[in-house]
Design an enzyme around this catalytic site. Structure first.
Site, mmCIF file in Angstrom:
data_model
loop_
_atom_site.group_PDB
_atom_site.id
_atom_site.type_symbol
_atom_site.label_atom_id
_atom_site.label_comp_id
_atom_site.label_asym_id
_atom_site.label_seq_id
_atom_site.Cartn_x
_atom_site.Cartn_y
_atom_site.Cartn_z
ATOM 1 C CB ALA A 295 -0.936 0.005 1.216
ATOM 2 C CE LYS A 296 5.284 0.663 -4.017
ATOM 3 N NZ LYS A 296 4.357 -0.448 -4.383
ATOM 4 N NE ARG A 297 -2.780 3.372 2.586
ATOM 5 C CZ ARG A 297 -3.316 2.921 1.464
ATOM 6 N NH1 ARG A 297 -2.600 2.943 0.353
ATOM 7 N NH2 ARG A 297 -4.549 2.457 1.428
#
Length: 282
Positions: A97-99
Site C-alpha cells: 500500500a506504500k503508505r
C-alpha cells in the site's frame, strides 16, 4: 494478540515453502488476459483463483492494494477476504500500500494494516519514508508491538526513484545518499534480532551492482523486478551479494499470466521458487 516477530515467521516460511513472494496485481490487462471483465466479478474470480491455487504452497503474497481500491468498497471487501484466507492457509501477507504520512494520519494507516483484528491486518506493510524516516514511527511502534513488519522504500526498481533515493544528503557529514540513510535506519531497528529483524527494505532486483550500498540490515529485502521487468533468479547473488540470503524475491506477472488454470499457476510458482532457491543457495 501478539504474534511471533515477522522476521522469525518470514524466515521459517521461506525455509519451509521456498523463498518466493507472489504479487497479486489484478490490473485490467491481466484480467483481460484471463478472459475476465474489468469489474467486481472479474476481480473476485481472479483473486480467489490465485488464493485457492497458491495459498497452501507459497511463502509470501503481496497484494497491491490499489488494484482493489479502484473498485471501491466492494473491491476492498475482496481484499479483506483474500488477506484472511491467505493467512489462514499459512501464507504471509505483505500489503503493498506504500503508505506514508505524519503524526495521527500515519498512526491511522498503521491501525488499518498492522493492528491485530483489523479487517486488513497483514503480516507486513510497504511504507514510504519520504516525509522523513521518523514519520514512520507510529507504524514502527505498532508493527513491533503486534509482531508485524514493514518494508521501507529504499532503492526501488523504477528508474524515476533514483532522483530521490540516490540524492546525496547535504546535512550528512558522511555524505550518504537518501537510500543509504534508509538502510542505516533499518539496520538500527533490526540490531540484535535473530534469525533476522522484522523491518525490511524494498530493493529492486533490476538495479545491477549495489556494492556501494550496505544491504546488511539484518532484515528482509523485498526484491521486485523478477520476470516481466527483466531480472532473473540468477541475477540475485550479483545484485545482493552477501545479503542474498535475506532476499524475498517478488514475482507477479510471470506467475499470474499462467492463469486462470490453477495447475499452471502452481507450476509457475514452484518453478520460480526452485530457481530462486538454487540461485541463493537455500
Amino acid at each position: 494478540m501478539t504474534l511471533e516477530p515477522f522476521g522469525t515467521r518470514l524466515r521459517r516460511g521461506m525455509d519451509e515453502r521456498g523463498p518466493l513472494c507472489v504479487g497479486i496485481d489484478p490490473h485490467a490487462a491481466l484480467l483481460d488476459s484471463w478472459g475476465l471483465a474489468d469489474d467486481i466479478a472479474g476481480l473476485e474470480r481472479f483473486t480467489y483463483t490465485v488464493v485457492e491455487a497458491l495459498a497452501g504452497t507459497v511463502a509470501v503474497f503481496k497484494p497491491q492494494a490499489a488494484f482493489f481500491e479502484r473498485f471501491g468498497s466492494r473491491g476492498v471487501a475482496v481484499l479483506e477476504r483474500a488477506t484472511a484466507d491467505l493467512r489462514a492457509a499459512g501464507g504471509l501477507v505483505v500489503m503493498d500500500a506504500k503508505r506514508g504520512d505524519i503524526g495521527s494520519t500515519m498512526a491511522a494507516y498503521a491501525e488499518a494494516f498492522l493492528r491485530p483484528g483489523a479487517p486488513l491486518f497483514s503480516d507486513a506493510l510497504t511504507v514510504s519514508p519520504y516525509l522523513g524516516y521518523g514519520s514512520l514511527k507510529p507504524a514502527v511502534d505498532l508493527a513491533r508491538a503486534s509482531g508485524a513488519g514493514l518494508f521501507v522504500l529504499a532503492l526501488t526498481s523504477n528508474p524515476e526513484g533514483a532522483e530521490v533515493q540516490r540524492a546525496v544528503r547535504a546535512d550528512d557529514p558522511e555524505r550518504r545518499t537518501i537510500g543509504a540513510t534508509m538502510l542505516a535506519h533499518l539496520a538500527e531497528e533490526n540490531a540484535g534480532e535473530t534469525p533476522m529483524g522484522s523491518f525490511g527494505a524494498v530493493v529492486g532486483a533490476t538495479l545491477g551492482d549495489l556494492s556501494a550500498f550496505d544491504l546488511g540490515i539484518n532484515g528482509p529485502l523485498l526484491a521486485p523486478g523478477i520476470g516481466a521487468q527483466g531480472a532473473t533468479p540468477a541475477d540475485l547473488p550479483k545484485v545482493f551479494g552477501a545479503a542474498v540470503g535475506n532476499v524475498v524475491p517478488n514475482v507477479s506477472r510471470a506467475v499470474l499470466k499462467e492463469g486462470p488454470d490453477a495447475g499452471a499457476l502452481r507450476g509457475a510458482a514452484e518453478r520460480y521458487a526452485n530457481e530462486i532457491r538454487e540461485a541463493v543457495g537455500r
